[in-house]
Write a protein that holds these residues in place. Structure first.
Motif, short mmCIF file in Angstrom:
data_model
loop_
_atom_site.label_atom_id
_atom_site.label_comp_id
_atom_site.label_asym_id
_atom_site.label_seq_id
_atom_site.Cartn_x
_atom_site.Cartn_y
_atom_site.Cartn_z
N ASN A 32 0.82 -1.22 0.00
CA ASN A 32 0.00 0.00 0.00
C ASN A 32 0.85 1.27 0.00
O ASN A 32 0.31 2.37 0.07
CB ASN A 32 -1.00 0.00 1.17
N ILE A 33 2.19 1.12 -0.08
CA ILE A 33 3.06 2.31 -0.17
C ILE A 33 3.52 2.48 -1.61
O ILE A 33 4.06 1.55 -2.21
CB ILE A 33 4.32 2.18 0.74
N ILE A 34 3.29 3.67 -2.16
CA ILE A 34 3.79 3.98 -3.50
C ILE A 34 4.92 4.99 -3.33
O ILE A 34 4.68 6.16 -3.00
CB ILE A 34 2.66 4.53 -4.39
N PRO A 35 6.18 4.53 -3.47
CA PRO A 35 7.30 5.44 -3.23
C PRO A 35 7.54 6.33 -4.45
O PRO A 35 7.50 5.86 -5.58
CB PRO A 35 8.48 4.48 -3.02
N ILE A 36 7.77 7.61 -4.19
CA ILE A 36 8.00 8.57 -5.27
C ILE A 36 9.27 9.35 -4.92
O ILE A 36 9.27 10.15 -3.99
CB ILE A 36 6.79 9.52 -5.41
#
Length: 236
Positions: free
Chosen positions: A127-131
């Motif tokens: 559920n983590i979208i790293p940017i």
């Protein structure tokens, strides 16, 4: 030893572990895994074993705000959160626990060194979208991010309020909320902290960001405040 019990905190998705010393905890989304060496606590609930992770307020502004009695954090199960200044993913991992599998955390971090750690945390937490981008340029990641319910910011930059506003205008839904951690000496090291906080709150108001609550993070952080508010603009 004493039996450890875990009870829900009034903020949904956050818990308190009652033992020899009370601790703030979140339900571990990746059982058996510590993110930054934090203590894990297993509790039997009926047939089930549930694992919680200790959340240290000296290492997390959000945990400090919760223990400091903040009225609302707006981060809850199922929420979509944009986290600006994600660093190595310490607090992000707890936000990931709170929002759970139905929620999302868009974690923005400019530093490639911290970003490497963040990417590793995100590998296990779907559920983590790293940017790995500069939060000053939201157009660079607009294809990756949907509308969010909450923006949490801990970027410690002099133009932090402007950075949050830019992201709010792009991604925060009308009626969504923001939680901003302000480090006074990052913005102006010559002025007293209360003056800096008041001036930042004024800047927020000019960006359709209406502050509803402000609290300092003593005894966990010196000269820090957290401001919580609502983002709303009139539709023409």
């Amino acid at each position: 030893g004493r039996k450890v019990t875990v009870e829900p905190h009034r903020h949904e998705g956050v818990f308190i572990c009652r033992g020899k010393e009370d601790a703030l905890v979140t339900k571990n989304m990746v059982v058996g895994d510590s993110v930054y060496g934090e203590k894990r606590i297993s509790v039997e609930e009926g047939e089930l074993k549930i694992e919680y992770r200790a959340w240290n307020p000296f290492r997390s502004k959000l945990a400090a705000a919760i223990l400091g009695g903040v009225d609302q954090i707006h981060i809850k199960p199922g929420a979509k959160v944009m986290y600006l200044g994600a660093a190595s993913g310490t607090t992000v991992s707890h936000v990931s626990d709170i929002v759970g599998p139905e929620g999302l955390v868009y974690a923005v971090e400019f530093s490639h060194r911290s970003g490497r750690d963040l990417l590793n945390v995100a590998k296990k937490r779907t559920n983590i979208i790293p940017i790995i981008e500069d939060a000053r340029h939201p157009h660079k990641y607009r294809m990756l991010v949907g509308m969010v319910d909450v923006i949490f910011a801990d970027v410690a930059q002099p133009d932090q309020t402007r950075i949050v506003a830019l992201n709010a205008h792009n991604f925060l839904k009308n009626g969504g909320h923001f939680v901003i951690s302000i480090k006074a000496n990052c913005i102006d090291s010559t002025a007293p902290p209360e003056v800096v906080f008041a001036s930042e709150v004024k800047k927020m108001s000019a960006e359709n960001m209406k502050p509803q609550e402000q609290l300092t993070l003593e005894p966990y952080e010196r000269d820090h405040a957290v401001v919580v508010g609502i983002y709303s603009y009139r539709k023409n």
